[in-house]
Design an enzyme around this catalytic site. Structure first.
Site, PDB file in Angstrom:
ATOM      1  N   LEU A 118      -4.173  -6.962  24.241  1.00  0.00           N
ATOM      2  CA  LEU A 118      -4.884  -8.056  24.894  1.00  0.00           C
ATOM      3  C   LEU A 118      -3.935  -8.621  25.933  1.00  0.00           C
ATOM      4  O   LEU A 118      -2.760  -8.868  25.633  1.00  0.00           O
ATOM      5  CB  LEU A 118      -5.266  -9.149  23.885  1.00  0.00           C
ATOM      6  CG  LEU A 118      -6.575  -8.986  23.105  1.00  0.00           C
ATOM      7  CD1 LEU A 118      -6.719 -10.124  22.097  1.00  0.00           C
ATOM      8  CD2 LEU A 118      -7.772  -8.970  24.040  1.00  0.00           C
ATOM      9  N   ASP A 119      -4.415  -8.829  27.169  1.00  0.00           N
ATOM     10  CA  ASP A 119      -3.514  -9.369  28.177  1.00  0.00           C
ATOM     11  C   ASP A 119      -3.139 -10.808  27.824  1.00  0.00           C
ATOM     12  O   ASP A 119      -3.777 -11.457  26.989  1.00  0.00           O
ATOM     13  CB  ASP A 119      -4.120  -9.266  29.577  1.00  0.00           C
ATOM     14  CG  ASP A 119      -5.460  -9.965  29.683  1.00  0.00           C
ATOM     15  OD1 ASP A 119      -5.886 -10.573  28.690  1.00  0.00           O
ATOM     16  OD2 ASP A 119      -6.083  -9.894  30.754  1.00  0.00           O
ATOM     17  N   ALA A 120      -2.088 -11.311  28.457  1.00  0.00           N
ATOM     18  CA  ALA A 120      -1.517 -12.608  28.077  1.00  0.00           C
ATOM     19  C   ALA A 120      -2.521 -13.760  28.119  1.00  0.00           C
ATOM     20  O   ALA A 120      -2.553 -14.590  27.192  1.00  0.00           O
ATOM     21  CB  ALA A 120      -0.307 -12.910  28.965  1.00  0.00           C
TER      22      ALA A 120
END
Length: 395
Positions: free
Chosen positions: A249-251
Protein backbone atom coordinates in the site's frame (compact mmCIF):
# COMPACT_ATOMS: atom_id res chain seq x y z
CA UNK A 1 23.88 -53.36 -57.14
CA UNK A 2 21.95 -50.24 -57.99
CA UNK A 3 20.44 -47.53 -55.85
CA UNK A 4 20.76 -43.90 -54.96
CA UNK A 5 24.07 -42.17 -54.49
CA UNK A 6 25.87 -43.52 -51.40
CA UNK A 7 25.75 -40.01 -49.88
CA UNK A 8 21.99 -40.42 -49.39
CA UNK A 9 19.97 -43.30 -47.98
CA UNK A 10 16.87 -42.71 -50.08
CA UNK A 11 15.64 -40.32 -52.69
CA UNK A 12 13.02 -39.05 -50.20
CA UNK A 13 15.83 -37.85 -47.94
CA UNK A 14 17.43 -35.68 -50.61
CA UNK A 15 17.63 -32.05 -49.49
CA UNK A 16 15.17 -29.94 -51.41
CA UNK A 17 17.23 -26.80 -51.40
CA UNK A 18 16.23 -24.11 -53.86
CA UNK A 19 18.52 -24.07 -56.90
CA UNK A 20 20.14 -27.47 -56.27
CA UNK A 21 17.25 -29.90 -56.56
CA UNK A 22 17.81 -30.88 -60.19
CA UNK A 23 21.56 -31.25 -59.72
CA UNK A 24 21.11 -33.45 -56.64
CA UNK A 25 18.57 -35.73 -58.37
CA UNK A 26 20.90 -35.99 -61.35
CA UNK A 27 23.69 -37.01 -58.96
CA UNK A 28 21.53 -39.66 -57.27
CA UNK A 29 21.63 -42.12 -60.17
CA UNK A 30 22.30 -45.85 -60.03
CA UNK A 31 25.91 -46.55 -59.25
CA UNK A 32 28.17 -49.35 -60.41
CA UNK A 33 31.79 -50.28 -60.36
CA UNK A 34 32.36 -49.05 -63.92
CA UNK A 35 34.35 -45.79 -64.11
CA UNK A 36 31.91 -44.28 -66.62
CA UNK A 37 28.91 -44.68 -64.35
CA UNK A 38 30.83 -43.82 -61.18
CA UNK A 39 31.52 -40.37 -62.60
CA UNK A 40 27.83 -39.47 -62.16
CA UNK A 41 28.33 -39.37 -58.41
CA UNK A 42 31.09 -36.80 -58.62
CA UNK A 43 30.14 -33.14 -58.25
CA UNK A 44 30.49 -31.13 -61.44
CA UNK A 45 33.37 -28.65 -61.54
CA UNK A 46 32.57 -25.09 -60.45
CA UNK A 47 29.26 -23.85 -59.13
CA UNK A 48 27.93 -24.24 -55.58
CA UNK A 49 27.46 -28.00 -55.53
CA UNK A 50 30.90 -28.84 -54.03
CA UNK A 51 30.04 -26.66 -51.03
CA UNK A 52 26.75 -28.53 -50.61
CA UNK A 53 28.59 -31.85 -50.78
CA UNK A 54 31.01 -30.72 -48.10
CA UNK A 55 28.12 -29.56 -45.91
CA UNK A 56 26.28 -32.84 -46.36
CA UNK A 57 29.42 -34.81 -45.56
CA UNK A 58 29.91 -32.76 -42.40
CA UNK A 59 26.32 -33.46 -41.33
CA UNK A 60 26.85 -37.18 -41.83
CA UNK A 61 30.02 -37.03 -39.74
CA UNK A 62 28.08 -35.33 -36.95
CA UNK A 63 25.41 -38.00 -37.29
CA UNK A 64 28.00 -40.74 -36.91
CA UNK A 65 29.39 -39.05 -33.80
CA UNK A 66 25.95 -38.92 -32.19
CA UNK A 67 25.33 -42.54 -33.12
CA UNK A 68 28.55 -43.60 -31.39
CA UNK A 69 27.65 -41.51 -28.34
CA UNK A 70 24.19 -43.07 -28.31
CA UNK A 71 25.61 -46.58 -28.32
CA UNK A 72 28.23 -45.76 -25.68
CA UNK A 73 25.73 -44.11 -23.34
CA UNK A 74 22.51 -45.94 -24.05
CA UNK A 75 21.39 -45.52 -20.44
CA UNK A 76 22.10 -41.81 -20.22
CA UNK A 77 20.54 -38.68 -21.69
CA UNK A 78 21.99 -39.55 -25.13
CA UNK A 79 19.61 -42.52 -25.26
CA UNK A 80 16.76 -40.24 -26.29
CA UNK A 81 18.78 -38.36 -28.94
CA UNK A 82 17.63 -39.55 -32.33
CA UNK A 83 17.81 -38.52 -35.95
CA UNK A 84 14.83 -37.90 -38.07
CA UNK A 85 16.54 -37.40 -41.46
CA UNK A 86 18.39 -34.93 -43.60
CA UNK A 87 15.03 -33.84 -44.91
CA UNK A 88 14.66 -30.21 -45.90
CA UNK A 89 16.58 -27.01 -45.99
CA UNK A 90 14.39 -25.58 -43.22
CA UNK A 91 15.55 -28.10 -40.59
CA UNK A 92 18.52 -30.19 -41.61
CA UNK A 93 18.93 -31.68 -38.12
CA UNK A 94 16.26 -32.49 -35.56
CA UNK A 95 15.73 -34.50 -32.40
CA UNK A 96 13.04 -37.13 -32.40
CA UNK A 97 10.87 -37.70 -29.34
CA UNK A 98 11.51 -41.40 -29.10
CA UNK A 99 10.17 -43.77 -26.48
CA UNK A 100 13.27 -43.43 -24.25
CA UNK A 101 12.82 -39.65 -24.39
CA UNK A 102 9.21 -39.98 -23.28
CA UNK A 103 10.29 -42.20 -20.42
CA UNK A 104 12.88 -39.60 -19.44
CA UNK A 105 10.22 -36.87 -19.45
CA UNK A 106 7.90 -39.03 -17.32
CA UNK A 107 10.63 -39.68 -14.77
CA UNK A 108 11.53 -35.98 -14.66
CA UNK A 109 7.87 -35.00 -14.22
CA UNK A 110 7.43 -37.57 -11.45
CA UNK A 111 10.56 -36.23 -9.77
CA UNK A 112 9.17 -32.68 -9.85
CA UNK A 113 5.88 -33.90 -8.33
CA UNK A 114 7.70 -35.78 -5.59
CA UNK A 115 9.87 -32.74 -4.90
CA UNK A 116 6.80 -30.50 -4.57
CA UNK A 117 5.25 -33.01 -2.17
CA UNK A 118 8.42 -33.09 -0.10
CA UNK A 119 8.56 -29.31 0.02
CA UNK A 120 5.03 -29.15 1.38
CA UNK A 121 6.21 -31.43 4.18
CA UNK A 122 9.30 -29.33 4.87
CA UNK A 123 11.54 -32.17 3.66
CA UNK A 124 12.43 -30.81 0.24
CA UNK A 125 14.58 -33.16 -1.81
CA UNK A 126 16.56 -32.15 -4.87
CA UNK A 127 18.33 -28.90 -5.59
CA UNK A 128 17.40 -25.23 -5.59
CA UNK A 129 19.08 -21.90 -6.22
CA UNK A 130 20.61 -20.43 -3.09
CA UNK A 131 18.77 -17.09 -3.21
CA UNK A 132 15.45 -18.83 -3.90
CA UNK A 133 16.02 -21.23 -1.02
CA UNK A 134 16.69 -18.34 1.40
CA UNK A 135 13.52 -16.62 0.23
CA UNK A 136 11.38 -19.76 0.54
CA UNK A 137 12.76 -20.36 4.04
CA UNK A 138 11.57 -16.89 5.04
CA UNK A 139 15.05 -15.73 6.02
CA UNK A 140 15.46 -12.97 3.43
CA UNK A 141 13.62 -11.53 0.50
CA UNK A 142 14.85 -12.62 -2.95
CA UNK A 143 16.65 -9.31 -3.49
CA UNK A 144 18.11 -9.24 0.02
CA UNK A 145 19.29 -12.83 -0.45
CA UNK A 146 21.16 -11.90 -3.63
CA UNK A 147 22.86 -8.96 -1.92
CA UNK A 148 23.80 -11.04 1.13
CA UNK A 149 25.26 -13.82 -0.98
CA UNK A 150 27.26 -11.41 -3.15
CA UNK A 151 28.64 -9.65 -0.07
CA UNK A 152 29.92 -12.96 1.35
CA UNK A 153 27.47 -13.29 4.25
CA UNK A 154 26.24 -16.78 3.25
CA UNK A 155 28.07 -20.08 3.57
CA UNK A 156 27.23 -23.56 2.32
CA UNK A 157 28.78 -26.47 4.21
CA UNK A 158 31.26 -24.10 5.82
CA UNK A 159 32.39 -22.53 2.54
CA UNK A 160 31.55 -18.92 1.69
CA UNK A 161 29.51 -18.66 -1.51
CA UNK A 162 29.19 -15.45 -3.56
CA UNK A 163 27.01 -16.67 -6.44
CA UNK A 164 23.25 -16.36 -5.68
CA UNK A 165 22.50 -19.00 -8.34
CA UNK A 166 24.60 -21.66 -6.65
CA UNK A 167 22.69 -24.94 -6.63
CA UNK A 168 22.30 -26.46 -3.17
CA UNK A 169 20.95 -29.84 -2.10
CA UNK A 170 17.94 -28.94 0.00
CA UNK A 171 17.79 -31.05 3.14
CA UNK A 172 21.45 -32.08 2.84
CA UNK A 173 23.60 -28.94 2.57
CA UNK A 174 24.04 -26.74 5.65
CA UNK A 175 23.25 -23.11 4.78
CA UNK A 176 24.17 -20.37 7.23
CA UNK A 177 23.59 -16.61 7.02
CA UNK A 178 25.64 -14.11 8.98
CA UNK A 179 23.54 -12.85 11.89
CA UNK A 180 20.84 -15.51 11.38
CA UNK A 181 22.66 -18.81 11.76
CA UNK A 182 21.55 -21.98 9.99
CA UNK A 183 18.55 -21.65 7.68
CA UNK A 184 16.19 -24.56 7.00
CA UNK A 185 12.84 -24.86 5.26
CA UNK A 186 9.93 -24.68 7.71
CA UNK A 187 7.69 -27.70 8.18
CA UNK A 188 4.39 -26.27 6.92
CA UNK A 189 2.53 -29.50 7.75
CA UNK A 190 3.11 -29.47 11.50
CA UNK A 191 3.39 -25.66 11.68
CA UNK A 192 1.13 -23.99 9.06
CA UNK A 193 2.02 -20.54 7.72
CA UNK A 194 1.10 -17.55 9.85
CA UNK A 195 -1.07 -14.71 8.56
CA UNK A 196 -1.21 -11.33 10.31
CA UNK A 197 -3.65 -8.49 9.57
CA UNK A 198 -2.40 -4.90 10.01
CA UNK A 199 -4.50 -1.76 9.66
CA UNK A 200 -1.84 0.46 8.11
CA UNK A 201 -2.04 4.15 9.00
CA UNK A 202 -1.26 6.93 6.53
CA UNK A 203 2.41 7.84 6.30
CA UNK A 204 3.72 4.30 6.82
CA UNK A 205 5.99 3.11 4.00
CA UNK A 206 5.64 -0.62 3.35
CA UNK A 207 9.32 -1.52 3.29
CA UNK A 208 11.42 -4.05 5.17
CA UNK A 209 14.37 -1.64 5.22
CA UNK A 210 15.28 0.41 8.27
CA UNK A 211 15.39 4.19 8.28
CA UNK A 212 19.17 4.07 7.92
CA UNK A 213 18.93 1.72 4.92
CA UNK A 214 16.33 3.81 3.03
CA UNK A 215 17.68 7.28 2.20
CA UNK A 216 14.43 8.21 0.41
CA UNK A 217 12.39 7.90 3.61
CA UNK A 218 11.09 11.33 4.68
CA UNK A 219 11.12 12.58 8.25
CA UNK A 220 7.32 12.48 8.63
CA UNK A 221 7.13 8.89 7.35
CA UNK A 222 7.72 5.69 9.29
CA UNK A 223 8.78 2.20 8.28
CA UNK A 224 6.78 -0.98 8.72
CA UNK A 225 9.22 -2.06 11.44
CA UNK A 226 8.45 1.13 13.38
CA UNK A 227 4.67 1.08 12.88
CA UNK A 228 3.86 -2.62 13.44
CA UNK A 229 2.95 -3.23 17.10
CA UNK A 230 4.43 -5.94 19.30
CA UNK A 231 4.58 -8.91 19.33
CA UNK A 232 4.29 -8.91 15.52
CA UNK A 233 7.24 -6.54 15.15
CA UNK A 234 9.50 -9.21 16.66
CA UNK A 235 8.49 -11.64 13.87
CA UNK A 236 10.02 -9.45 11.15
CA UNK A 237 13.51 -10.24 9.84
CA UNK A 238 15.95 -11.35 11.21
CA UNK A 239 13.39 -13.75 12.66
CA UNK A 240 13.19 -16.96 10.59
CA UNK A 241 10.74 -17.47 8.98
CA UNK A 242 10.10 -13.74 8.85
CA UNK A 243 6.77 -11.98 8.41
CA UNK A 244 6.57 -10.15 5.09
CA UNK A 245 3.83 -8.04 3.48
CA UNK A 246 1.64 -9.54 0.78
CA UNK A 247 1.70 -6.77 -1.80
CA UNK A 248 1.96 -3.12 -0.87
CA UNK A 249 0.00 0.00 0.00
CA UNK A 250 1.51 3.36 -0.89
CA UNK A 251 2.33 5.74 1.97
CA UNK A 252 -0.82 7.94 1.78
CA UNK A 253 -3.17 4.92 1.60
CA UNK A 254 -4.63 3.22 4.68
CA UNK A 255 -6.32 -0.06 5.49
CA UNK A 256 -5.74 -3.79 5.38
CA UNK A 257 -2.18 -5.03 4.92
CA UNK A 258 -1.87 -8.83 4.98
CA UNK A 259 1.45 -10.31 6.12
CA UNK A 260 2.68 -13.92 6.11
CA UNK A 261 5.85 -15.87 6.83
CA UNK A 262 5.40 -18.09 3.74
CA UNK A 263 6.91 -16.71 0.53
CA UNK A 264 5.00 -19.33 -1.49
CA UNK A 265 1.68 -18.25 -0.02
CA UNK A 266 2.50 -14.59 -0.60
CA UNK A 267 3.38 -15.27 -4.24
CA UNK A 268 0.07 -17.05 -4.85
CA UNK A 269 -2.00 -14.33 -3.19
CA UNK A 270 -0.39 -11.73 -5.46
CA UNK A 271 -0.93 -13.77 -8.64
CA UNK A 272 -3.05 -11.63 -11.03
CA UNK A 273 -6.59 -12.94 -11.34
CA UNK A 274 -6.54 -15.17 -8.24
CA UNK A 275 -7.22 -12.94 -5.25
CA UNK A 276 -9.73 -10.10 -5.23
CA UNK A 277 -8.89 -6.85 -3.43
CA UNK A 278 -11.57 -4.38 -2.42
CA UNK A 279 -11.07 -0.64 -1.87
CA UNK A 280 -13.05 2.46 -0.96
CA UNK A 281 -11.95 5.74 -2.57
CA UNK A 282 -13.17 9.31 -2.22
CA UNK A 283 -12.70 11.10 -5.54
CA UNK A 284 -13.52 14.46 -7.04
CA UNK A 285 -15.34 15.43 -9.12
CA UNK A 286 -18.26 13.02 -9.20
CA UNK A 287 -17.62 10.61 -12.10
CA UNK A 288 -20.11 10.45 -14.96
CA UNK A 289 -21.34 7.24 -16.55
CA UNK A 290 -18.73 7.32 -19.31
CA UNK A 291 -15.90 7.49 -16.75
CA UNK A 292 -17.35 4.55 -14.82
CA UNK A 293 -17.56 2.46 -18.02
CA UNK A 294 -13.93 3.21 -18.82
CA UNK A 295 -12.82 2.27 -15.32
CA UNK A 296 -14.78 -1.00 -15.42
CA UNK A 297 -13.59 -2.07 -18.86
CA UNK A 298 -9.91 -1.23 -18.34
CA UNK A 299 -7.72 1.85 -18.53
CA UNK A 300 -4.34 2.20 -20.20
CA UNK A 301 -1.95 3.26 -17.44
CA UNK A 302 1.62 3.84 -18.55
CA UNK A 303 3.93 1.27 -16.90
CA UNK A 304 6.92 2.22 -19.03
CA UNK A 305 9.76 1.52 -19.15
CA UNK A 306 9.82 -1.33 -16.63
CA UNK A 307 6.53 -3.07 -17.52
CA UNK A 308 5.60 -1.60 -20.88
CA UNK A 309 4.00 -4.87 -22.06
CA UNK A 310 1.18 -4.92 -19.49
CA UNK A 311 -1.22 -2.79 -21.49
CA UNK A 312 -4.64 -1.94 -20.08
CA UNK A 313 -5.77 -2.82 -16.60
CA UNK A 314 -7.98 -5.88 -16.25
CA UNK A 315 -11.76 -5.38 -16.08
CA UNK A 316 -12.91 -4.60 -12.55
CA UNK A 317 -16.05 -3.80 -10.56
CA UNK A 318 -16.70 -0.12 -9.81
CA UNK A 319 -19.79 1.17 -7.99
CA UNK A 320 -20.76 4.50 -6.44
CA UNK A 321 -21.31 4.05 -2.69
CA UNK A 322 -21.96 7.69 -1.83
CA UNK A 323 -22.29 10.80 -3.96
CA UNK A 324 -22.25 14.48 -3.05
CA UNK A 325 -22.11 17.77 -4.90
CA UNK A 326 -18.38 17.66 -5.63
CA UNK A 327 -17.09 14.30 -4.39
CA UNK A 328 -18.11 10.65 -4.46
CA UNK A 329 -17.07 7.45 -2.68
CA UNK A 330 -16.33 4.59 -5.08
CA UNK A 331 -15.97 0.90 -4.32
CA UNK A 332 -13.33 -0.85 -6.47
CA UNK A 333 -12.88 -4.63 -6.68
CA UNK A 334 -9.76 -5.52 -8.65
CA UNK A 335 -7.93 -8.77 -9.35
CA UNK A 336 -4.44 -7.48 -10.01
CA UNK A 337 -2.04 -5.13 -8.31
CA UNK A 338 0.15 -2.57 -10.03
CA UNK A 339 2.08 0.30 -8.52
CA UNK A 340 -0.45 2.97 -7.42
CA UNK A 341 -2.94 1.36 -9.80
CA UNK A 342 -6.20 2.87 -8.56
CA UNK A 343 -4.80 6.39 -8.29
CA UNK A 344 -3.45 6.15 -11.85
CA UNK A 345 -6.72 4.71 -13.16
CA UNK A 346 -8.69 7.56 -11.65
CA UNK A 347 -6.21 10.11 -12.96
CA UNK A 348 -6.61 8.65 -16.47
CA UNK A 349 -10.35 9.54 -16.44
CA UNK A 350 -9.89 12.96 -14.80
CA UNK A 351 -10.54 12.03 -11.15
CA UNK A 352 -8.45 13.01 -8.13
CA UNK A 353 -8.22 10.58 -5.20
CA UNK A 354 -8.61 12.28 -1.81
CA UNK A 355 -8.21 9.13 0.28
CA UNK A 356 -7.94 5.40 -0.31
CA UNK A 357 -8.89 2.59 2.06
CA UNK A 358 -8.34 -1.15 1.45
CA UNK A 359 -11.08 -3.18 3.15
CA UNK A 360 -10.57 -6.73 1.85
CA UNK A 361 -7.92 -9.10 0.48
CA UNK A 362 -9.48 -12.33 -0.77
CA UNK A 363 -11.58 -13.82 2.05
CA UNK A 364 -9.96 -11.61 4.72
CA UNK A 365 -11.77 -8.41 5.69
CA UNK A 366 -10.51 -5.43 7.67
CA UNK A 367 -13.62 -5.38 9.87
CA UNK A 368 -13.39 -3.24 13.01
CA UNK A 369 -9.62 -3.52 13.43
CA UNK A 370 -8.39 -0.17 14.77
CA UNK A 371 -5.97 1.98 12.79
CA UNK A 372 -2.40 0.98 13.67
CA UNK A 373 -3.49 -2.30 15.29
CA UNK A 374 -2.69 -5.85 14.18
CA UNK A 375 -4.04 -9.32 14.87
CA UNK A 376 -3.50 -12.92 13.81
CA UNK A 377 -5.88 -14.39 11.26
CA UNK A 378 -8.59 -16.58 12.72
CA UNK A 379 -8.71 -20.35 11.97
CA UNK A 380 -11.67 -19.72 9.68
CA UNK A 381 -9.75 -17.05 7.76
CA UNK A 382 -6.73 -19.36 7.46
CA UNK A 383 -8.86 -22.18 6.05
CA UNK A 384 -10.48 -19.79 3.57
CA UNK A 385 -7.07 -18.54 2.37
CA UNK A 386 -5.67 -22.06 2.01
CA UNK A 387 -8.78 -23.08 0.09
CA UNK A 388 -8.33 -20.07 -2.21
CA UNK A 389 -4.75 -20.93 -3.10
CA UNK A 390 -5.54 -24.64 -3.36
CA UNK A 391 -3.38 -26.09 -0.61
CA UNK A 392 -2.55 -25.87 3.05
CA UNK A 393 0.50 -23.68 2.71
CA UNK A 394 3.60 -23.83 0.58
CA UNK A 395 6.91 -22.34 1.58
Amino acid sequence: ASGPCPMFRSSAALPRMCGFRRELHRCARPTSTSPAQARCCRPPPGGHLPLLWKTTAALLIVRSAFTLAQRAHSSGPCAWLGWRSIATGHSALSLSHSAPHRRFESIRHASRSASASDQAKGMSAGSDKLDRFLSKAGALSREQAKLSVKSGDVSVNGRTVTDPWTQIRVGHDVVKVKGLGQVILPDWVTDPPSIVLFNKPAGVVVTMATREEDPLLQSHQSTLREALPAPWRDLLAPHVPALRPVGRLDAPSVGLLVMTNSSGLAAKLTTPGLCEKEYLLRVNPVPDQASLIRLRSGVDIDDKPKNSDRGQTQPCDVTIVESGDKTAVLRFTIREGRNRQLRRMCSAVGLTVEWLLRVRVGPIRLGDLAVGAARAASPEELRAVFKLVGEGGDG
